[in-house]
Write an enzyme that holds these catalytic residues in place. Structure first.
Site, PDB file in Angstrom:
ATOM      1  N   SER A   1       2.051  -7.010   7.727  1.00 29.85           N
ATOM      2  CA  SER A   1       1.072  -8.141   7.587  1.00 29.85           C
ATOM      3  C   SER A   1       0.166  -8.171   8.923  1.00 29.85           C
ATOM      4  CB  SER A   1       1.577  -9.446   7.466  1.00 29.85           C
ATOM      5  OG  SER A   1       0.722 -10.433   7.452  1.00 29.85           O
ATOM      6  N   SER A   2      -1.080  -8.330   8.683  1.00 25.71           N
ATOM      7  CA  SER A   2      -1.896  -8.429   9.933  1.00 25.71           C
ATOM      8  C   SER A   2      -1.829  -9.746  10.493  1.00 25.71           C
ATOM      9  CB  SER A   2      -3.351  -8.231   9.391  1.00 25.71           C
ATOM     10  OG  SER A   2      -3.865  -9.207   8.450  1.00 25.71           O
TER      11      SER A   2
ATOM     12  N   CYS B   1      -0.354 -26.908 -19.056  1.00 23.34           N
ATOM     13  CA  CYS B   1       1.331 -27.223 -19.067  1.00 23.34           C
ATOM     14  C   CYS B   1       2.129 -26.304 -18.491  1.00 23.34           C
ATOM     15  CB  CYS B   1       1.323 -27.155 -20.615  1.00 23.34           C
ATOM     16  SG  CYS B   1       1.715 -25.509 -21.268  1.00 23.34           S
TER      17      CYS B   1
ATOM     18  N   ASP C   1       2.840  -8.302  -6.224  1.00 19.65           N
ATOM     19  CA  ASP C   1       2.948  -7.389  -7.292  1.00 19.65           C
ATOM     20  C   ASP C   1       4.359  -7.409  -7.893  1.00 19.65           C
ATOM     21  OD1 ASP C   1       4.487  -6.146  -5.220  1.00 19.65           O
ATOM     22  OD2 ASP C   1       2.693  -5.557  -4.237  1.00 19.65           O
TER      23      ASP C   1
ATOM     24  N   CYS D   1      -0.243 -21.256 -17.866  1.00 19.11           N
ATOM     25  CA  CYS D   1      -1.132 -22.249 -18.275  1.00 19.11           C
ATOM     26  C   CYS D   1      -1.597 -23.240 -17.145  1.00 19.11           C
ATOM     27  CB  CYS D   1      -0.528 -23.009 -19.344  1.00 19.11           C
ATOM     28  SG  CYS D   1      -1.663 -24.431 -20.062  1.00 19.11           S
TER      29      CYS D   1
ATOM     30  N   PHE E   1      -6.443  -5.409  -1.679  1.00 19.10           N
ATOM     31  CA  PHE E   1      -7.508  -5.817  -2.423  1.00 19.10           C
ATOM     32  C   PHE E   1      -8.442  -6.433  -1.269  1.00 19.10           C
ATOM     33  CE2 PHE E   1      -4.418  -6.346  -5.875  1.00 19.10           C
ATOM     34  CZ  PHE E   1      -5.167  -5.537  -6.609  1.00 19.10           C
TER      35      PHE E   1
ATOM     36  N   THR F   1       0.797  -1.200   0.059  1.00 18.77           N
ATOM     37  CA  THR F   1      -0.146  -0.073   0.106  1.00 18.77           C
ATOM     38  C   THR F   1       0.936   1.200  -0.171  1.00 18.77           C
ATOM     39  OG1 THR F   1      -0.316  -0.141   2.342  1.00 18.77           O
ATOM     40  CG2 THR F   1      -2.125  -0.940   1.143  1.00 18.77           C
TER      41      THR F   1
ATOM     42  N   CYS G   1      -0.533 -25.484 -25.798  1.00 13.17           N
ATOM     43  CA  CYS G   1      -1.529 -26.585 -25.338  1.00 13.17           C
ATOM     44  C   CYS G   1      -2.878 -26.506 -25.429  1.00 13.17           C
ATOM     45  CB  CYS G   1      -0.887 -27.343 -24.275  1.00 13.17           C
ATOM     46  SG  CYS G   1      -1.662 -26.467 -22.759  1.00 13.17           S
TER      47      CYS G   1
ATOM     48  N   HIS H   1       1.151 -16.130  -2.260  1.00 16.04           N
ATOM     49  CA  HIS H   1       0.018 -16.246  -3.183  1.00 16.04           C
ATOM     50  C   HIS H   1       0.167 -15.925  -4.538  1.00 16.04           C
ATOM     51  CE1 HIS H   1      -1.921 -14.526   0.832  1.00 16.04           C
ATOM     52  NE2 HIS H   1      -1.949 -15.837   0.954  1.00 16.04           N
TER      53      HIS H   1
HETATM   54 ZN   LIG Z   1      -0.226 -24.892 -21.889  1.00 12.00          ZN
END
Ligand SMILES: [Zn+2]
Length: 258
Positions: free
Chosen positions: A193-194, A130, A102, A127, A33, A26, A155, A119
């Protein structure tokens, strides 16, 4: 005072694990978010199952991604990111565990292999079949050119931003590395962090029970403040740079005025 004490611990420690949460981002202008006024309060949440099973949900997900990607791409690292780079430069940082997606720790100069993104990252799209990755710049450009839910060109699988969605499993290898780093470090430095959701709620406790010092820097109280060796409250960008200011360890050891 606590800040002086922590600065001394950092000066003496050669094995520090950093942990960063939304509060670090922030201060680079990236909204939290999950906050009450954050993105998810204004936009439909597409969870992982919906993304996989429903084309309309995929289109909505990519519409949101293309809308907010430019603000993330333009964001710049702040003094907290640079403070962790300084620890790395002085060979003190074992790992940087982050809840943020980020890529700003890498943009600030940390080597990618040292950053454990529990995260995932919004800087790439991956993808689901693959694992092939393309940049979010390329993926969002394809969305804007009419590929409303882009698919893998290798793919034909589903392309998804490489973040961990609601309902999607966190990357096991990353969590294992994070836990190992927490259990082996001398000092665990949690910033912004909380410390409420897994794994943020557990890693500092692992570090502490393995004998590390635990330092928490955050604007608000956290549930782990009670087991911390030091808690510093305030603006991260003011506190972190002061914690990592280079000091000669021998002068610290011999006390003020030496
Ligand atoms: Zn793929």
């Amino acid at each position: 005072m606590a800040l002086e004490q922590v600065r001394e611990w950092i000066a003496r420690s050669n094995d520090i694990v950093g942990f960063s949460g939304a509060g670090v981002s922030t201060e680079s202008g990236i909204p939290d978010f999950r906050s009450p006024n954050g993105y998810w309060s204004r936009n439909r949440v597409v969870n992982f199952d919906e993304f996989v099973n429903d084309l309309e949900a995929r289109i909505e997900y990519w519409r949101q991604k293309a809308e907010h990607w430019p603000s993330v791409r333009e964001a710049e690292p702040n003094p907290t990111h640079h403070a962790f780079v300084e620890l790395h430069r002085r060979n003190k940082l074992r790992a940087m565990i982050t809840q943020n997606i980020d890529g700003l720790h890498q943009k600030a100069g940390l080597p990618p292999e040292k950053v454990l993104e529990v995260h995932g990252t919004t800087v790439d799209a991956a993808c689901l079949t693959c694992g092939d990755r393309i940049s979010s710049d390329e993926a969002c450009e394809r969305v804007e050119q009419g590929e409303l839910a882009p698919e893998c060109r290798k793919c034909g699988g589903l392309l998804k931003p490489a973040t961990i969605s609601f309902g999607q499993a966190m990357p096991r290898d990353v969590l294992e590395q994070a836990e190992l780093a927490a259990r082996r470090c001398e000092l665990f430095l949690a910033a912004g962090s909380s410390l409420v959701v897994y794994p943020a709620a557990l890693l500092p406790a692992f570090a502490k029970e393995s004998g590390a010092k635990l330092v928490i820097v955050n604007r608000e109280p956290t549930p782990l403040d009670g087991i911390a060796d030091a808690v510093l409250r305030g603006e991260l960008g003011q506190i972190l740079p002061r914690l990592v200011e280079a000091r000669d360890a021998s002068r610290v050891a011999s006390g003020p005025g030496a």
